[in-house]
Design a protein around this motif. Structure first.
Motif, PDB file in Angstrom:
ATOM      1  N   GLU A  37       7.667  21.742  -2.663  1.00 10.44           N
ATOM      2  CA  GLU A  37       8.539  20.637  -3.088  1.00 10.44           C
ATOM      3  C   GLU A  37       8.219  19.367  -2.287  1.00 10.44           C
ATOM      4  N   ASN A  38       8.042  19.533  -0.978  1.00  6.34           N
ATOM      5  CA  ASN A  38       7.712  18.376  -0.128  1.00  6.34           C
ATOM      6  C   ASN A  38       6.361  17.784  -0.502  1.00  6.34           C
ATOM      7  N   ILE A  39       5.389  18.643  -0.727  1.00  4.53           N
ATOM      8  CA  ILE A  39       4.040  18.138  -1.018  1.00  4.53           C
ATOM      9  C   ILE A  39       4.010  17.420  -2.370  1.00  4.53           C
ATOM     10  N   GLU A  40       4.767  17.904  -3.329  1.00  2.03           N
ATOM     11  CA  GLU A  40       4.845  17.233  -4.635  1.00  2.03           C
ATOM     12  C   GLU A  40       5.438  15.833  -4.477  1.00  2.03           C
ATOM     13  N   LEU A  41       6.483  15.722  -3.674  1.00  3.59           N
ATOM     14  CA  LEU A  41       7.103  14.421  -3.416  1.00  3.59           C
ATOM     15  C   LEU A  41       6.109  13.479  -2.738  1.00  3.59           C
ATOM     16  N   MET A  42       5.401  13.986  -1.742  1.00  3.02           N
ATOM     17  CA  MET A  42       4.422  13.156  -1.035  1.00  3.02           C
ATOM     18  C   MET A  42       3.301  12.707  -1.969  1.00  3.02           C
ATOM     19  N   LYS A  43       2.851  13.587  -2.847  1.00  2.72           N
ATOM     20  CA  LYS A  43       1.762  13.248  -3.765  1.00  2.72           C
ATOM     21  C   LYS A  43       2.168  12.132  -4.729  1.00  2.72           C
ATOM     22  N   LYS A  44       3.446  12.061  -5.073  1.00  3.63           N
ATOM     23  CA  LYS A  44       3.925  11.020  -5.983  1.00  3.63           C
ATOM     24  C   LYS A  44       4.005   9.656  -5.305  1.00  3.63           C
ATOM     25  N   THR A  45       4.129   9.661  -3.978  1.00  4.52           N
ATOM     26  CA  THR A  45       4.391   8.400  -3.278  1.00  4.52           C
ATOM     27  C   THR A  45       3.276   7.995  -2.311  1.00  4.52           C
ATOM     28  N   GLY A  46       2.168   8.681  -2.371  1.00  3.63           N
ATOM     29  CA  GLY A  46       1.071   8.309  -1.482  1.00  3.63           C
ATOM     30  C   GLY A  46      -0.106   9.254  -1.593  1.00  3.63           C
ATOM     31  N   LEU A  47      -1.005   9.093  -0.653  1.00  2.00           N
ATOM     32  CA  LEU A  47      -2.203   9.916  -0.567  1.00  2.00           C
ATOM     33  C   LEU A  47      -1.945  11.031   0.436  1.00  2.00           C
ATOM     34  N   VAL A  48      -2.121  12.277   0.006  1.00  2.00           N
ATOM     35  CA  VAL A  48      -1.890  13.426   0.894  1.00  2.00           C
ATOM     36  C   VAL A  48      -3.240  13.963   1.359  1.00  2.00           C
ATOM     37  N   VAL A  49      -3.393  14.036   2.675  1.00  2.00           N
ATOM     38  CA  VAL A  49      -4.649  14.465   3.288  1.00  2.00           C
ATOM     39  C   VAL A  49      -4.392  15.731   4.097  1.00  2.00           C
ATOM     40  N   TRP A  50      -5.136  16.788   3.775  1.00  6.11           N
ATOM     41  CA  TRP A  50      -5.038  18.040   4.515  1.00  6.11           C
ATOM     42  C   TRP A  50      -6.084  18.051   5.616  1.00  6.11           C
ATOM     43  N   LEU A  51      -5.643  18.081   6.860  1.00  7.82           N
ATOM     44  CA  LEU A  51      -6.537  18.240   7.997  1.00  7.82           C
ATOM     45  C   LEU A  51      -6.676  19.738   8.250  1.00  7.82           C
ATOM     46  N   ASP A  52      -7.774  20.280   7.800  1.00  4.61           N
ATOM     47  CA  ASP A  52      -8.016  21.722   7.837  1.00  4.61           C
ATOM     48  C   ASP A  52      -8.779  22.088   9.101  1.00  4.61           C
ATOM     49  N   VAL A  53      -8.158  22.895   9.918  1.00  5.38           N
ATOM     50  CA  VAL A  53      -8.766  23.338  11.176  1.00  5.38           C
ATOM     51  C   VAL A  53      -8.659  24.858  11.253  1.00  5.38           C
ATOM     52  N   SER A  54      -9.654  25.500  11.821  1.00  7.01           N
ATOM     53  CA  SER A  54      -9.640  26.962  11.918  1.00  7.01           C
ATOM     54  C   SER A  54      -8.541  27.428  12.881  1.00  7.01           C
ATOM     55  N   MET A  82       0.836  -1.201   0.000  1.00  3.87           N
ATOM     56  CA  MET A  82       0.000   0.000   0.000  1.00  3.87           C
ATOM     57  C   MET A  82       0.867   1.244   0.000  1.00  3.87           C
ATOM     58  N   LYS A  83       0.370   2.264  -0.662  1.00  6.81           N
ATOM     59  CA  LYS A  83       1.079   3.536  -0.660  1.00  6.81           C
ATOM     60  C   LYS A  83       0.959   4.187   0.710  1.00  6.81           C
ATOM     61  N   ASN A  84       1.790   5.167   0.951  1.00  9.16           N
ATOM     62  CA  ASN A  84       1.756   5.903   2.214  1.00  9.16           C
ATOM     63  C   ASN A  84       0.552   6.836   2.267  1.00  9.16           C
ATOM     64  N   ILE A  85       0.174   7.181   3.487  1.00 12.52           N
ATOM     65  CA  ILE A  85      -0.804   8.235   3.717  1.00 12.52           C
ATOM     66  C   ILE A  85      -0.062   9.330   4.468  1.00 12.52           C
TER      67      ILE A  85
END
Length: 167
Positions: A86-103, A1-4
């Motif tokens: 740059e980090n987020i692009e790398l993460m997107k290539k190797t897994g699912l990137v989830v933004w936990l959006d909080v006020s 499985m890919k990373n989260i």
């Protein structure tokens, strides 16, 4: 499985949700901040004080690069790590990137008095500026989950639902 990969501002629940997620999916959990603290034998706040933010961001970048070569991980990133394009692009290539959006108000409430969050120790206006500057990069994530008024279990279930339907 890919990373989260869990990204979001400090205090958004990345570590708490990440542990629950890893347990439910039977994956390994990694907290990048904790990894750095163990490796350097220093608290993040001390690294900031003694070595500076730039040094810390470089440590984060190296860690995420190493972790991106692995699989079957749920990774809690530091608030600044996931705000770097740059980090987020790398993460997107190797897994699912989830933004936990909080006020921002919820973040302040959750983190009140936490001395281990060096960037919180500044005037509200500066904090708001930092928060707003990171949002455009967080928005690059595959999934955007609003976390205000949700408990960590609910957030983890929401992520699992999306994750299982993508794989």
């Amino acid at each position: 499985m890919k990373n989260i990969y869990l990204v979001g501002f400090m205090g958004s629940g990345k570590s708490t949700v990440g542990r629950i997620l890893a347990e439910k999916l039977n994956l390994n959990f990694v907290d990048v901040d904790q990894l750095i603290e163990e490796e350097k034998k220093m608290k993040i706040s001390d690294i900031f004080k003694k070595k500076g933010e730039k040094y810390f961001r470089e440590l984060e970048r190296k860690r995420i690069k190493d972790l991106s070569k692995k699989e079957n991980l749920v990774i809690s990133t530091g608030g600044g790590l996931g705000a770097n394009r740059e980090n987020i692009e790398l993460m997107k290539k190797t897994g699912l990137v989830v933004w936990l959006d909080v006020s921002l108000d919820e973040i302040i409430k959750r983190c009140k008095g936490d001395k281990n969050r060096p960037l919180l120790n500044q005037p509200y206006e500066n904090l708001k500026k930092l928060y707003d500057s990171r949002k455009p990069v967080y928005k690059m994530a595959h999934i955007h989950i609003k976390t205000d008024n949700k408990n960590p279990e609910e957030i983890a279930e929401e992520i699992i639902d999306v994750y299982l339907h993508r794989n």
